[in-house]
Design an enzyme around this catalytic site. Structure first.
Site: not given
Length: 660
Positions: A51, A246, A377-378
């Protein structure tokens, strides 16, 4: 009963010294049954999570040395400083041509009169520029000279302002053109700068002012920083997940990651603010943006270079739920769905397709052979499930062979996880991505987490994990031995359950020692140096000793998952005909083990033993002492298929023996 090194520093309940002494007085007998190979271990078992956080891309693995090279930061001259001395005059005007140049609208219009004195423009780099002696540096600029040819003097400066290398370049012509020049540095300097001196009198339009070292990874022009890529290659990873994280979601949807804006000509890629620019008030990074010089083509190419499967993560119409929680209505998802389908075409399509042709035009006619993709993603909640259903139906209808990775949310338990887990299983999804940033205690007590998981359900991707120490005396959450040891113990549980846990990756990957936002991280660097943490060496011991099949390793007919502070897993490598045993001793004292290999027709008397250990839970690696904690290897001898060895206190041991 069990006692651990980590317990001994107060994270768990301690046992008395008398009980502990009794526990280690006798050898633990480990039986490794090579006769019963179990499930296959997937090549993707141990991988990499990338990331763009902690200046991992711009200012990190992307080797560009000039900050704000195209004047597109919120403050267009951030990173730049112009100076007039001894009677010279000069000025910079930032021109914005949004209507005609939407992806890169700004450029600098520079005018000067330096018949006397000097007029200069200096770039500070990313916390300075890392310059190395005798390395060639390649300068380039897109420019035009409306009023006639102009000459620029280029210089690298050290921290004191003295020149350590340079050359000159002449800009000619009234049309935009890329001009280049190369020179070598005469000294090493971690805090260098680039200075451009404008000679005589003139005007210049300039954009994409750039400086790269020539010795990038594979010597690719304008490529990646070789030492940082080498750390990744040495892991022999099964996959690389990108671009996050993120970063995929964006603070709001306008700043989400849009892969189509990261491919094609570098000068046409649209810079945006990095979400970690303002995320943490205690770690501000106002100069953190994404130039996308490291874009999706480069990610795919990097995966291919290091022998890893590419795992791109796409936005599913949801911004970060910790921030804006912005979502796209379900009936307006078509552009997001098309981005997903087009990405598969970019990675795998023929050169006769639109996106496959672009890949070929960028220098890679052959497909990248992408096999999997993450959706979101999350994310969590009903809104995620609603969007996931649409994405899964659309993607599988056209590309049924693509495996889909789905989010179990940001936590490994609790209300969000408890909602998502059954929902994802009911959808018969391919992979569930579980994340755990937890204390070392959590990792020890969860080494059996997957022993009882449903074997007929989705496979598990341990997509983000790291041991986070909780001491107030260490607000920086350094990558200490305590966290690495706990992760190793947990990873034996992942390996023991490799039939269902088929991918795992530590996170985050990179951090600049002066520019980080989040810690701990696997690999740290400054502008000229880098080092692997103890956690890195734990990852490497597992990833380079992966094996092909699980085999049982037991004590008293039970798996070792914390008994007397010992954790163990074992695998068979059918290619090398070796048995590989991993044993983690979390105790504060050494432990003796008798290892007995059964079931193989012929077990070699010779083998190797690698040990990773340290004396204190707070021990770390640093730039000044990068190998304070690293594995050591020695030859060993077995007698009658048996090995009696001592496991050092607080250690990870890997044993390899031929089992023909």
């Amino acid at each position: 009963m069990k006692f651990s090194f980590i317990k001994s520093i107060g994270l768990l309940t301690a046992m008395s010294a008398a009980v502990f002494s009794h526990a280690i007085a006798q050898s633990t007998v480990l039986t490794v049954n090579a006769e019963k190979p179990g499930a296959a271990i997937q090549p993707t078992m141990w991988g990499i999570f990338f990331e763009d956080i902690n200046f991992a891309a711009d200012g990190g693995i992307y080797a560009e040395l000039v900050k704000n090279r195209s004047f597109e930061f919120t403050q267009p001259l951030m990173g730049w400083k112009d100076e007039s001395k001894d009677g010279a005059k000069g000025a910079i005007l930032i021109v914005n041509e949004q209507a005609t140049r939407p992806s890169n609208p700004r450029y600098a219009h520079i005018s000067w009169n330096a018949a006397q004195g000097t007029y200069t423009l200096t770039n500070e780099g990313f916390r300075g520029m890392g310059i190395r002696k005798d390395i060639q540096y390649n300068f380039s600029v897109w420019a035009k000279a409306p009023e006639g040819d102009v000459k620029l003097k280029l210089e690298l400066l050290n921290a004191s302002g003295a020149s350590i290398g340079g050359t000159a370049v002449t800009i000619s012509g009234s049309d935009w053109k890329k001009h280049t020049a190369s020179f070598k540095a005469s000294a090493t300097e971690p805090k260098g700068k680039l200075r451009i001196t404008f000679e005589g009198k003139g005007t210049l339009d300039a954009d994409m002012i750039s400086l790269f070292p020539a010795d990038t990874w594979k010597n690719r022009p304008e490529g990646l920083r070789a030492d940082l890529v080498q750390w990744l290659a040495d892991l022999k990873p099964g996959f690389i997940r990108f671009p996050g994280g993120c970063i995929v979601e964006g603070y709001e949807l306008a700043t989400r990651y849009q892969w189509k804006k990261t491919v094609g000509n570098v000068e046409d890629r649209q810079l945006i603010i990095n979400r970690w620019n303002t995320e943490f008030k205690h770690r501000p990074a106002p100069d953190y943006f994404q130039s996308f010089g490291l874009g999706f083509f480069e990610y795919f190419q990097l995966a291919e270079d290091i022998g890893a499967e590419p795992l791109p993560i796409i936005n599913c119409g949801m911004a970060c739920q910790f921030n804006s929680s912005e979502v796209v209505p379900l009936d307006q998802l078509d552009p997001y769905l098309q981005d997903a389908l087009d990405l598969i075409e970019f990675a795998n399509g023929g050169t006769d397709t639109r996106w496959g042709k672009l890949r070929a035009d960028m220098g890679h006619p052959a497909p990248f052979n992408m096999k999997m993709m993450g959706v979101g993603n999350e994310q969590w909640g009903e809104q995620y499930i609603d969007r996931l259903k649409v994405f899964a139906k659309t993607i599988k209808a056209k590309y049924p062979q693509i495996k889909l990775i789905t989010s179990a949310g940001p936590f490994p338990d609790g209300e969000l996880f408890d909602y998502l887990n059954p929902q994802l299983r009911d959808l018969h999804i391919d992979f569930i991505d579980e994340h755990y940033y937890r204390s070392p205690e959590w990792f020890l007590t969860n080494a059996k987490r997957y022993d009882s998981y449903d074997r007929n359900g989705p496979k598990i991707f341990a997509g983000e994990y790291a041991g986070h120490t909780q001491r107030k005396v260490d607000p920086d959450k350094k990558n200490n031995w305590e966290s690495a040891l706990a992760e190793a113990a947990f990873m034996t549980g992942l390996e023991r359950n490799a039939d269902i846990v088929q991918m795992a990756s530590y996170a985050p990957l990179f951090a600049h020692v002066e520019g980080w936002q989040w810690a701990p991280d696997l690999i740290w660097f400054d502008n000229v140096q880098s080092f692997g943490t103890p956690n890195y060496y734990v990852q490497k011991l597992f990833s380079t000793n992966r094996g092909t099949h699980i085999i049982p390793v037991t004590a008293a007919n039970k798996p070792l998952a914390g008994e007397n502070g010992i954790y163990a897993s074992a695998v068979m490598d059918s290619k090398t005909r070796e048995v590989i045993i991993k044993v983690v001793n979390t105790g504060e004292k050494e432990a003796t083990v008798d290892i007995r290999v059964s079931g193989a027709k012929n077990v070699s008397a010779a083998g190797t033993l690698s040990v990773l250990k340290s004396a204190s839970p707070e021990d770390i690696n640093t730039l000044d002492d990068p190998f304070h904690i690293k594995p050591t290897e020695q030859a060993i001898s077995l007698k009658s298929r048996k090995l009696k060895t001592v496991l050092p206190a607080a250690s990870v041991t890997v044993i390899r023996v031929k089992a023909l």
